[in-house]
Motif scaffolding. Sequence first.
Motif, PDB file in Angstrom:
ATOM      1  N   UNK A  70      86.939 -20.041 -21.287  1.00  0.00           N
ATOM      2  CA  UNK A  70      86.875 -20.503 -22.669  1.00  0.00           C
ATOM      3  C   UNK A  70      85.415 -20.408 -23.084  1.00  0.00           C
ATOM      4  N   UNK A  71      85.147 -19.891 -24.266  1.00  0.00           N
ATOM      5  CA  UNK A  71      83.764 -19.814 -24.720  1.00  0.00           C
ATOM      6  C   UNK A  71      83.678 -20.181 -26.193  1.00  0.00           C
ATOM      7  N   UNK A  72      82.476 -20.400 -26.644  1.00  0.00           N
ATOM      8  CA  UNK A  72      82.199 -20.770 -28.026  1.00  0.00           C
ATOM      9  C   UNK A  72      81.819 -19.514 -28.799  1.00  0.00           C
ATOM     10  N   UNK A  73      82.349 -19.368 -30.014  1.00  0.00           N
ATOM     11  CA  UNK A  73      81.915 -18.331 -30.947  1.00  0.00           C
ATOM     12  C   UNK A  73      81.123 -19.016 -32.052  1.00  0.00           C
ATOM     13  N   UNK A  74      79.998 -18.436 -32.431  1.00  0.00           N
ATOM     14  CA  UNK A  74      79.191 -18.973 -33.529  1.00  0.00           C
ATOM     15  C   UNK A  74      79.021 -17.900 -34.596  1.00  0.00           C
ATOM     16  N   UNK A  75      78.832 -18.354 -35.825  1.00  0.00           N
ATOM     17  CA  UNK A  75      78.583 -17.471 -36.962  1.00  0.00           C
ATOM     18  C   UNK A  75      77.414 -18.039 -37.745  1.00  0.00           C
ATOM     19  N   UNK A  76      76.528 -17.184 -38.192  1.00  0.00           N
ATOM     20  CA  UNK A  76      75.391 -17.626 -39.001  1.00  0.00           C
ATOM     21  C   UNK A  76      75.875 -18.155 -40.345  1.00  0.00           C
ATOM     22  N   UNK A  77      75.108 -19.089 -40.897  1.00  0.00           N
ATOM     23  CA  UNK A  77      75.444 -19.645 -42.207  1.00  0.00           C
ATOM     24  C   UNK A  77      74.465 -19.205 -43.288  1.00  0.00           C
TER      25      UNK A  77
END
Length: 127
Positions: A70-77
């Motif tokens: 399981x991993x985290x996905x991030x997106x810029x804001x």
Amino acid sequence: MACRISELVVDCADPELLAAFWSEVLGYRELGREDDGSIEIGPPGAGPGGPQPTLVLSPSSDPRAGKLRLHIDVSATDRDQDAELERLLALGARPVDVGQSGAESWHVLADPEGNEFCLLRARVRPL
């Protein structure tokens, strides 16, 4: 009625290190500490049970075996993917190869303890 994710718990060798890293990445702040050394971080002005999940960095001496399931996905804001990649690398993230082809629209990175996460291309609105 359904459930929702309220906390994500990450076992780690150094909760202080990861709390500092992920707080910078996500714009989170420290929400609390437990006697076992766990540190909970979350969005400013929110607490446990708020609209976004918090992260609990929990001390563990157990060795990690292989790629995370399981991993985290991030997106810029507030910037494009290239600018956000530069920021994450400056904070201590590093690129990792988990078998990607090179044609992906995301970047696979690891936090300072080697936990994989992805930086996605699309920008999202801040909450």
